[in-house]
Structures are given as structure tokens and as C-alpha cells.
Design a protein around this motif. Sequence first.
Motif, PDB file in Angstrom:
ATOM      1  N   MET A 133      33.448 -66.651  28.465  1.00 36.83           N
ATOM      2  CA  MET A 133      34.560 -65.701  28.483  1.00 36.83           C
ATOM      3  C   MET A 133      34.356 -64.649  27.399  1.00 36.83           C
ATOM      4  O   MET A 133      33.793 -64.930  26.336  1.00 36.83           O
ATOM      5  N   GLY A 134      34.841 -63.467  27.682  1.00 33.43           N
ATOM      6  CA  GLY A 134      34.691 -62.393  26.710  1.00 33.43           C
ATOM      7  C   GLY A 134      35.922 -61.524  26.626  1.00 33.43           C
ATOM      8  O   GLY A 134      36.723 -61.444  27.563  1.00 33.43           O
ATOM      9  N   TRP A 135      36.080 -60.900  25.456  1.00 33.46           N
ATOM     10  CA  TRP A 135      37.083 -59.859  25.258  1.00 33.46           C
ATOM     11  C   TRP A 135      36.369 -58.530  25.076  1.00 33.46           C
ATOM     12  O   TRP A 135      35.393 -58.437  24.317  1.00 33.46           O
ATOM     13  N   PHE A 136      36.874 -57.524  25.732  1.00 30.49           N
ATOM     14  CA  PHE A 136      36.341 -56.167  25.656  1.00 30.49           C
ATOM     15  C   PHE A 136      37.512 -55.210  25.472  1.00 30.49           C
ATOM     16  O   PHE A 136      38.657 -55.590  25.692  1.00 30.49           O
ATOM     17  N   ARG A 137      37.227 -53.993  25.030  1.00 30.70           N
ATOM     18  CA  ARG A 137      38.308 -53.033  24.857  1.00 30.70           C
ATOM     19  C   ARG A 137      37.853 -51.640  25.243  1.00 30.70           C
ATOM     20  O   ARG A 137      36.656 -51.336  25.242  1.00 30.70           O
ATOM     21  N   GLN A 138      38.840 -50.807  25.563  1.00 29.01           N
ATOM     22  CA  GLN A 138      38.521 -49.446  25.997  1.00 29.01           C
ATOM     23  C   GLN A 138      39.620 -48.487  25.580  1.00 29.01           C
ATOM     24  O   GLN A 138      40.814 -48.767  25.740  1.00 29.01           O
ATOM     25  N   VAL A 139      39.185 -47.351  25.057  1.00 31.58           N
ATOM     26  CA  VAL A 139      40.067 -46.238  24.722  1.00 31.58           C
ATOM     27  C   VAL A 139      39.886 -45.172  25.791  1.00 31.58           C
ATOM     28  O   VAL A 139      38.752 -44.950  26.242  1.00 31.58           O
ATOM     29  N   PRO A 140      40.962 -44.528  26.231  1.00 28.15           N
ATOM     30  CA  PRO A 140      40.811 -43.491  27.268  1.00 28.15           C
ATOM     31  C   PRO A 140      39.750 -42.465  26.898  1.00 28.15           C
ATOM     32  O   PRO A 140      39.715 -41.967  25.763  1.00 28.15           O
ATOM     33  N   ASN A 171      31.318 -73.915  21.988  1.00 26.67           N
ATOM     34  CA  ASN A 171      30.555 -74.302  20.807  1.00 26.67           C
ATOM     35  C   ASN A 171      29.868 -73.128  20.118  1.00 26.67           C
ATOM     36  O   ASN A 171      29.415 -73.257  18.976  1.00 26.67           O
ATOM     37  N   ARG A 172      29.789 -71.994  20.807  1.00 30.90           N
ATOM     38  CA  ARG A 172      29.213 -70.799  20.189  1.00 30.90           C
ATOM     39  C   ARG A 172      30.081 -69.578  20.466  1.00 30.90           C
ATOM     40  O   ARG A 172      30.612 -69.423  21.571  1.00 30.90           O
ATOM     41  N   THR A 173      30.198 -68.750  19.452  1.00 31.75           N
ATOM     42  CA  THR A 173      30.946 -67.502  19.584  1.00 31.75           C
ATOM     43  C   THR A 173      30.091 -66.350  19.081  1.00 31.75           C
ATOM     44  O   THR A 173      29.231 -66.525  18.207  1.00 31.75           O
ATOM     45  N   TYR A 174      30.341 -65.165  19.616  1.00 32.85           N
ATOM     46  CA  TYR A 174      29.617 -63.965  19.227  1.00 32.85           C
ATOM     47  C   TYR A 174      30.627 -62.847  19.035  1.00 32.85           C
ATOM     48  O   TYR A 174      31.569 -62.723  19.810  1.00 32.85           O
ATOM     49  N   SER A 187      38.712 -67.986  20.701  1.00 36.02           N
ATOM     50  CA  SER A 187      38.750 -69.430  20.919  1.00 36.02           C
ATOM     51  C   SER A 187      39.214 -69.694  22.342  1.00 36.02           C
ATOM     52  O   SER A 187      39.667 -68.772  23.035  1.00 36.02           O
ATOM     53  N   ARG A 188      39.096 -70.939  22.767  1.00 32.40           N
ATOM     54  CA  ARG A 188      39.515 -71.285  24.121  1.00 32.40           C
ATOM     55  C   ARG A 188      40.049 -72.702  24.166  1.00 32.40           C
ATOM     56  O   ARG A 188      39.653 -73.548  23.366  1.00 32.40           O
ATOM     57  N   ASP A 189      40.950 -72.935  25.125  1.00 25.04           N
ATOM     58  CA  ASP A 189      41.488 -74.254  25.408  1.00 25.04           C
ATOM     59  C   ASP A 189      41.148 -74.546  26.861  1.00 25.04           C
ATOM     60  O   ASP A 189      41.862 -74.103  27.778  1.00 25.04           O
ATOM     61  N   ASN A 190      40.082 -75.280  27.087  1.00 29.05           N
ATOM     62  CA  ASN A 190      39.636 -75.522  28.455  1.00 29.05           C
ATOM     63  C   ASN A 190      40.619 -76.390  29.238  1.00 29.05           C
ATOM     64  O   ASN A 190      40.690 -76.293  30.467  1.00 29.05           O
ATOM     65  N   ALA A 232      25.545 -65.679  32.217  1.00 28.28           N
ATOM     66  CA  ALA A 232      25.001 -65.396  30.894  1.00 28.28           C
ATOM     67  C   ALA A 232      24.362 -66.646  30.321  1.00 28.28           C
ATOM     68  O   ALA A 232      24.842 -67.758  30.540  1.00 28.28           O
ATOM     69  N   SER A 233      23.277 -66.459  29.572  1.00 24.89           N
ATOM     70  CA  SER A 233      22.567 -67.620  29.042  1.00 24.89           C
ATOM     71  C   SER A 233      22.089 -67.447  27.612  1.00 24.89           C
ATOM     72  O   SER A 233      21.628 -68.412  27.000  1.00 24.89           O
ATOM     73  N   ASP A 234      22.139 -66.216  27.095  1.00 26.57           N
ATOM     74  CA  ASP A 234      21.722 -65.988  25.722  1.00 26.57           C
ATOM     75  C   ASP A 234      22.644 -64.938  25.109  1.00 26.57           C
ATOM     76  O   ASP A 234      23.483 -64.359  25.790  1.00 26.57           O
ATOM     77  N   GLU A 235      22.465 -64.704  23.822  1.00 27.73           N
ATOM     78  CA  GLU A 235      23.400 -63.833  23.120  1.00 27.73           C
ATOM     79  C   GLU A 235      23.484 -62.458  23.749  1.00 27.73           C
ATOM     80  O   GLU A 235      24.573 -61.903  23.921  1.00 27.73           O
ATOM     81  N   SER A 236      22.337 -61.892  24.100  1.00 27.85           N
ATOM     82  CA  SER A 236      22.362 -60.532  24.639  1.00 27.85           C
ATOM     83  C   SER A 236      23.124 -60.465  25.947  1.00 27.85           C
ATOM     84  O   SER A 236      23.854 -59.498  26.200  1.00 27.85           O
TER      85      SER A 236
END
Length: 127
Positions: free
Chosen positions: A34-41, A56-59, A71-74, A102-106
Motif C-alpha cells: 500500500m502507498g500514500w501519494f499526493r498531488q497539488v493542482p 515489515n518494511r516501510t519506505y 502503518s497498517r492493520d491487516n 511491486a517487489s523492491d524499493e524502486s
Amino acid sequence: QVQVVESGGGSVQAGGSLRLSCTASGLTFDDYAMGWFRQVPGKEREGVACITPSGNRTYYFDSVKGRFTISRDNAKNTLFLQMNGLKPEDTAMYYCAATRGASDESSYLALASYPYWGQGTQVTVSS
């Protein structure tokens, strides 16, 4: 049918805090990063933070490191973003997204990896 719904946005003064939530249905939540993204007009959507399926990993993108926590609550199919030390430049529409691709940081940090998106929740930070 996959549904992703964000909540928790609002208006705060600089230095304040907000906690965003995101629920996802129609998918096996703990199979998805899961990811959070943001956008300005007028600007491109940019990454904020992401988390692996197990949590177990966050970026984090550089602009929010040390201030935001993902964070997440599965058990509750819910994703969170705790935002502290908010700045006016954090003002944006915040989007939650889900991926199994997705499988790696990039790839975790790449918008193109995420097929499922919510409608967004607005965060406004005043100086």
C-alpha cells in the motif's frame, strides 16, 4: 470490485498533526503493498510513503522522512498515515493506492506500480 477509500483529511496550522486512514475492499488486503501519494493542482502526483504487505518494511520520500509514519492493520483492512510537523508545502490531495506488482524499493515507490486508487482526501496546512 476493488474499492479504496481515504478519510481523515482536513485543515490544520503549521506544526500540527493529522492522521489519514484508508480502507480497501474487494481484495485480500494482506497480499497488497500500500502507498500514500499526493498531488497539488497543476503538478504531477508524487510519492509520500509505502509499506509492504506484511508491514515489515516501510519506505518514505525525502520530503516527509522523520515527520510522517505509515502503518497498517491487516486485520481491519486499513492503512494509516500519521503526519506530524505539518508544513504549508504538505498541502495537497492525498491518495491511497494498492498493488501486488511491486517487489523492491524502486517499484514500491513508483506510481505506475499501483493499479488501484482512492478518490483522495484533502489536507490543507496554513502558515
